[in-house]
Design a protein around this motif. Structure first.
Motif, PDB file in Angstrom:
ATOM      1  N   VAL A  11       8.157  -4.406 -14.115  1.00  0.00           N
ATOM      2  CA  VAL A  11       7.760  -3.033 -13.779  1.00  0.00           C
ATOM      3  C   VAL A  11       8.124  -2.736 -12.318  1.00  0.00           C
ATOM      4  O   VAL A  11       8.657  -1.666 -11.998  1.00  0.00           O
ATOM      5  N   ALA A  12       7.857  -3.683 -11.429  1.00  0.00           N
ATOM      6  CA  ALA A  12       8.184  -3.491 -10.002  1.00  0.00           C
ATOM      7  C   ALA A  12       9.682  -3.232  -9.842  1.00  0.00           C
ATOM      8  O   ALA A  12      10.107  -2.333  -9.099  1.00  0.00           O
ATOM      9  N   GLU A  13      10.484  -4.028 -10.531  1.00  0.00           N
ATOM     10  CA  GLU A  13      11.947  -3.866 -10.429  1.00  0.00           C
ATOM     11  C   GLU A  13      12.368  -2.495 -10.945  1.00  0.00           C
ATOM     12  O   GLU A  13      13.142  -1.787 -10.290  1.00  0.00           O
ATOM     13  N   ARG A  14      11.833  -2.109 -12.097  1.00  0.00           N
ATOM     14  CA  ARG A  14      12.225  -0.800 -12.672  1.00  0.00           C
ATOM     15  C   ARG A  14      11.772   0.348 -11.776  1.00  0.00           C
ATOM     16  O   ARG A  14      12.491   1.326 -11.594  1.00  0.00           O
ATOM     17  N   LYS A  15      10.572   0.241 -11.218  1.00  0.00           N
ATOM     18  CA  LYS A  15      10.088   1.312 -10.330  1.00  0.00           C
ATOM     19  C   LYS A  15      10.995   1.463  -9.108  1.00  0.00           C
ATOM     20  O   LYS A  15      11.190   2.554  -8.594  1.00  0.00           O
ATOM     21  N   ASP A  75       0.834  -1.217   0.000  1.00  0.00           N
ATOM     22  CA  ASP A  75       0.000   0.000   0.000  1.00  0.00           C
ATOM     23  C   ASP A  75       0.865   1.263   0.000  1.00  0.00           C
ATOM     24  O   ASP A  75       0.510   2.264  -0.617  1.00  0.00           O
ATOM     25  N   ARG A  76       2.022   1.181   0.682  1.00  0.00           N
ATOM     26  CA  ARG A  76       2.945   2.331   0.634  1.00  0.00           C
ATOM     27  C   ARG A  76       3.480   2.529  -0.780  1.00  0.00           C
ATOM     28  O   ARG A  76       3.619   3.653  -1.253  1.00  0.00           O
ATOM     29  N   PHE A  77       3.763   1.438  -1.459  1.00  0.00           N
ATOM     30  CA  PHE A  77       4.259   1.553  -2.839  1.00  0.00           C
ATOM     31  C   PHE A  77       3.161   2.049  -3.788  1.00  0.00           C
ATOM     32  O   PHE A  77       3.458   2.654  -4.816  1.00  0.00           O
ATOM     33  N   ARG A  78       1.910   1.775  -3.461  1.00  0.00           N
ATOM     34  CA  ARG A  78       0.812   2.276  -4.307  1.00  0.00           C
ATOM     35  C   ARG A  78       0.652   3.786  -4.145  1.00  0.00           C
ATOM     36  O   ARG A  78       0.355   4.500  -5.101  1.00  0.00           O
ATOM     37  N   THR A  79       0.890   4.256  -2.918  1.00  0.00           N
ATOM     38  CA  THR A  79       0.588   5.662  -2.651  1.00  0.00           C
ATOM     39  C   THR A  79       1.797   6.584  -2.804  1.00  0.00           C
ATOM     40  O   THR A  79       1.629   7.796  -2.891  1.00  0.00           O
ATOM     41  N   HIS A  80       2.979   6.028  -2.806  1.00  0.00           N
ATOM     42  CA  HIS A  80       4.185   6.852  -2.939  1.00  0.00           C
ATOM     43  C   HIS A  80       5.210   6.164  -3.839  1.00  0.00           C
ATOM     44  O   HIS A  80       5.212   4.942  -3.955  1.00  0.00           O
ATOM     45  N   ASP A  81       6.105   6.965  -4.417  1.00  0.00           N
ATOM     46  CA  ASP A  81       7.219   6.396  -5.182  1.00  0.00           C
ATOM     47  C   ASP A  81       8.430   6.221  -4.265  1.00  0.00           C
ATOM     48  O   ASP A  81       8.755   7.130  -3.483  1.00  0.00           O
ATOM     49  N   TYR A  82       9.064   5.068  -4.391  1.00  0.00           N
ATOM     50  CA  TYR A  82      10.302   4.804  -3.637  1.00  0.00           C
ATOM     51  C   TYR A  82      11.343   4.261  -4.611  1.00  0.00           C
ATOM     52  O   TYR A  82      11.002   3.624  -5.599  1.00  0.00           O
ATOM     53  N   GLU A  83      12.610   4.476  -4.284  1.00  0.00           N
ATOM     54  CA  GLU A  83      13.669   3.952  -5.142  1.00  0.00           C
ATOM     55  C   GLU A  83      14.833   3.480  -4.272  1.00  0.00           C
ATOM     56  O   GLU A  83      15.126   4.085  -3.243  1.00  0.00           O
ATOM     57  N   ILE A  84      15.486   2.418  -4.711  1.00  0.00           N
ATOM     58  CA  ILE A  84      16.642   1.891  -3.975  1.00  0.00           C
ATOM     59  C   ILE A  84      17.915   2.535  -4.533  1.00  0.00           C
ATOM     60  O   ILE A  84      18.147   2.488  -5.740  1.00  0.00           O
ATOM     61  N   SER A  85      18.698   3.122  -3.642  1.00  0.00           N
ATOM     62  CA  SER A  85      19.878   3.875  -4.097  1.00  0.00           C
ATOM     63  C   SER A  85      21.121   2.987  -4.111  1.00  0.00           C
ATOM     64  O   SER A  85      22.077   3.201  -3.372  1.00  0.00           O
ATOM     65  N   LYS A  86      21.061   1.939  -4.933  1.00  0.00           N
ATOM     66  CA  LYS A  86      22.213   1.035  -5.056  1.00  0.00           C
ATOM     67  C   LYS A  86      22.020   0.267  -6.359  1.00  0.00           C
ATOM     68  O   LYS A  86      20.885  -0.132  -6.660  1.00  0.00           O
TER      69      LYS A  86
END
Ligand code: CP
Length: 314
Positions: A55-59, A23-34
């Motif tokens: 798509v999940a991986e790219r997001k 639900d957090r991923f639905r409501t906000h954008d997050y990215e892994i910095s590595k």
């Protein structure tokens, strides 16, 4: 939990954590910095699962690696284990695997040093599908307890039926099966309803595709199957006002469901597909965190405003 293989391995707390993370991923954008690579090894056909993992991986900022099984060294006789070890050796940080064998993970025998995620195992398990189905149900009802959920169709050959029945029961729902007697599996221990009972009593009616590729000898003309065991327009009218229709896809229009109902008001079939992206983001990050490949402070929130309303905490 070392690898993400089966609903059996998930506690209720872990399921709820994954649904809240989705639900957090639905409501906000997050990215892994590595810089990380995710290898998608699909030995069986897939559209939804494979593409939503990509798509999940790219997001998340991961770089997807895709194996085309027909053009790979599998055709030269390479084993699943050697293929998986090869991806690990060339730098994959996580493996997503779909394979026709129920127990393909036994061949890996926990000998890899990177996490493995099950994207579908034979007729046995499809845990990320169950998570996205549970998330779609929660979005609608904001609870699971005492919901009447019927899984209708080819239960006998369906990994979705097995995984969903287990997950939704764990979460407190009443799970039933319905369908042609030769496609039921009484050994699973869930009550079996007639289709008319299911249509009238269910809060959620989850339809399944006939898995023609997994069995022989059950041949019905499409129209005959629809009339006897499928969701016709006439049956849909008998559903409760609030009841919803799910289907993991791919849909055989005019077989398990009348084509006009696939996008009807109570259908959540395309919501399920969208939700597949968010739950797969949740599973990928959980596995990378569990393995210490990333740490919490490497998951960066990218947007400052909520794009969509979160659902009530589970
Ligand atoms: N629901 C599902 O697993 O669909 P795909 O086979 O298209 O991935």
């Amino acid at each position: 939990m070392r690898d993400f293989i089966s609903v059996q391995d998930l506690s209720v707390a872990e399921i709820k954590y994954l649904l809240e993370t989705a639900d957090r991923f639905r409501t906000h954008d997050y990215e892994i910095s590595k810089q990380l690579f995710a290898a998608n090894l699909f030995f069986e056909p897939s559209t939804r699962t494979k593409m939503s993992f990509i798509v999940a991986e790219r997001k998340l900022g991961l770089e997807p690696l895709e194996l085309h099984a027909e053009m790979s060294s599998i055709k030269k006789g390479e084993t699943l284990y050697d293929t998986a070890r090869t991806f690990e050796a060339i730098g994959a940080n996580v493996l997503v695997i779909r394979h026709e064998a129920d127990d393909w993970m036994k061949e890996l025998n926990e000998k890899l040093s990177i996490p493995v995620i099950n994207a579908g195992a034979g007729t046995k398990d499809h845990p990320t599908q169950s998570l996205l189905d549970a998330y779609t149900i929660y979005q609608e009802f904001e609870c699971f307890k005492d919901l009447n959920i019927t899984i209708a169709g080819d239960v006998k050959h369906s990994r979705v039926a097995r995984s969903n029945a287990e997950m939704l029961s764990k979460l407190g729902a009443n799970v039933y099966f319905t369908g042609a007697p030769e496609l039921m599996d009484e050994s699973l221990g869930y009550p079996i309803l007639t289709l008319d009972q299911a249509v009238e009593q269910s809060d959620v009616l989850m339809l399944l595709r006939i898995q023609h590729e997994r069995h022989h000898g059950f041949i019905h003309a499409a129209i005959e199957y629809l009339e006897k065991y499928g969701l016709t327009v006439e049956r849909e009218r008998k559903m409760q006002n609030h009841a919803i229709i799910l289907h993991p896809g791919p849909v055989n229009r005019g077989v398990e469901i009348d084509s006009s109902l696939v996008e009807c008001k109570r259908s959540r079939i395309f919501n399920q597909m969208e939700n597949g992206v968010y739950v797969r983001m949740a599973v990928l990050t959980k596995q990378l965190l569990n393995w210490g490949i990333i740490h919490d402070d490497q998951i960066k929130k990218c947007d400052t405003i909520e794009r969509k309303q979160p659902i009530r905490a589970m």
